[in-house]
Design a protein around this motif. Structure first.
Motif, mmCIF file in Angstrom:
data_model
loop_
_atom_site.group_PDB
_atom_site.id
_atom_site.type_symbol
_atom_site.label_atom_id
_atom_site.label_comp_id
_atom_site.label_asym_id
_atom_site.label_seq_id
_atom_site.Cartn_x
_atom_site.Cartn_y
_atom_site.Cartn_z
ATOM 1 N N ASP A 1 4.597 -78.354 -77.682
ATOM 2 C CA ASP A 1 5.174 -77.603 -76.569
ATOM 3 C C ASP A 1 5.303 -76.133 -76.945
ATOM 4 N N ASP A 2 6.086 -75.375 -76.183
ATOM 5 C CA ASP A 2 6.271 -73.949 -76.471
ATOM 6 C C ASP A 2 7.003 -73.725 -77.788
ATOM 7 N N ASN B 1 -4.796 -79.820 -74.295
ATOM 8 C CA ASN B 1 -3.639 -79.037 -73.867
ATOM 9 C C ASN B 1 -4.113 -77.761 -73.178
ATOM 10 N N VAL B 2 -4.141 -77.780 -71.851
ATOM 11 C CA VAL B 2 -4.673 -76.658 -71.080
ATOM 12 C C VAL B 2 -3.850 -75.395 -71.293
ATOM 13 N N LYS B 3 -2.560 -75.544 -71.476
ATOM 14 C CA LYS B 3 -1.698 -74.379 -71.690
ATOM 15 C C LYS B 3 -2.062 -73.669 -72.988
ATOM 16 N N TYR B 4 -2.314 -74.435 -74.056
ATOM 17 C CA TYR B 4 -2.714 -73.843 -75.322
ATOM 18 C C TYR B 4 -4.085 -73.180 -75.213
ATOM 19 N N HIS C 1 -4.039 -73.507 -79.776
ATOM 20 C CA HIS C 1 -3.984 -72.145 -79.243
ATOM 21 C C HIS C 1 -4.992 -71.219 -79.913
ATOM 22 N N LYS D 1 -5.309 -71.510 -72.869
ATOM 23 C CA LYS D 1 -5.216 -70.178 -72.280
ATOM 24 C C LYS D 1 -5.114 -69.109 -73.364
ATOM 25 N N TYR D 2 -4.508 -69.475 -74.494
ATOM 26 C CA TYR D 2 -4.444 -68.559 -75.631
ATOM 27 C C TYR D 2 -5.752 -68.594 -76.421
#
Length: 257
Positions: free
Chosen positions: A9-10, A69-72, A51, A74-75
């Protein structure tokens, strides 16, 4: 929700900036480049790139990252091409890459059957003569800790403003370790996270890799090139792709259908 989705997670993303900072990450990336022979015109796969921690220090246009992990991602996409996909069934054609690396005990997060499935797919997408680097926790060292302290022990992890109290449980029958982590940042409690891994020794990895067409060339205990020893923190294996999946594995898969 699986422990994997909750763990990455974050908080984990921020923690890693301190735990494996810029200098340590650069050293790991340089080691990977040398081990895999990354050079202009060669493309390698960063398996579970997250990431893009290592992609950031790789030659431009040499690495493709894959992660669920689509959020990671992005980085990670700042440093090269990335693909959203499950590493247990990566969406690439046969022989697409000159090599691949799978870091930080990603091999071990899904269990023995899925881990062998990951290696089988990697065997398919790596060209003959290409190399695979696998980085996992050193099972031998953890078993020595288990022998000395018993099935449960506590330890602290410090990284920048973070203090993490980890309670580790080891099951020698299944070679599984489970860590329950209590996370604090600058004295503030951020909650609990759980990490579960299947551990592999050098002999076990050698068998798994040979089953899917790899030959182990070297084993290291650190990213400074130190030879692997029983007391090493890590087990880093470099293997060359020589052939396809073994006949024995093919027959076993047919038999289970």
């Amino acid at each position: 929700m699986s422990w994997i989705a909750e763990f990455f997670d974050d908080v984990y993303l921020d923690f890693m900036q301190y735990y494996r900072g810029e200098e340590a990450t650069r050293q790991e990336a340089l080691f990977i480049q040398k081990a895999l022979g990354i050079s202009p015109g060669k493309r390698v796969l960063d398996v579970a790139c997250g990431h893009g921690r290592h992609m950031a220090h790789m030659p431009r246009d040499s690495v493709v990252g894959v992660d669920i992990n689509v959020k990671y991602l992005k980085y990670a996409k700042r440093f090269g091409d990335v693909v959203a996909g499950d590493v247990r069934n990566p969406p690439f054609r046969r022989g697409a890459f000159h090599g691949a690396y799978i870091m930080h005990s990603t091999l071990g997060m899904f269990g023995p059957e899925a881990d062998l499935e990951i290696l089988t797919w990697l065997s398919g997408i790596i060209k003959p003569g290409g190399r695979l680097l696998v980085d996992v926790a050193n099972k031998a060292k953890i078993e020595d800790i288990y022998a000395a302290l018993g099935e449960t022990w506590n330890f602290w992890i410090s990284a920048g403003p973070y203090r993490v109290l980890s309670t580790a449980h080891y099951n020698p029958l299944h070679s599984k370790i489970r860590e329950v982590r209590q996370i604090y940042k600058a004295g503030k409690y951020l909650g609990e996270r759980v990490l579960e891994l299947t551990l592999y020794g050098l002999g076990e990895l050698r068998i798994m890799l040979s089953t899917v067409g790899f030959v182990v060339e070297a084993a290291y205990g650190d990213f400074n090139g130190e030879e692997y020893r029983r007391g090493s923190d890590r087990l880093i294996v470099v293997a060359m792709k020589t052939s396809g999946v073994s006949k024995a594995l093919e027959e076993a898969v047919k038999w289970t259908k």
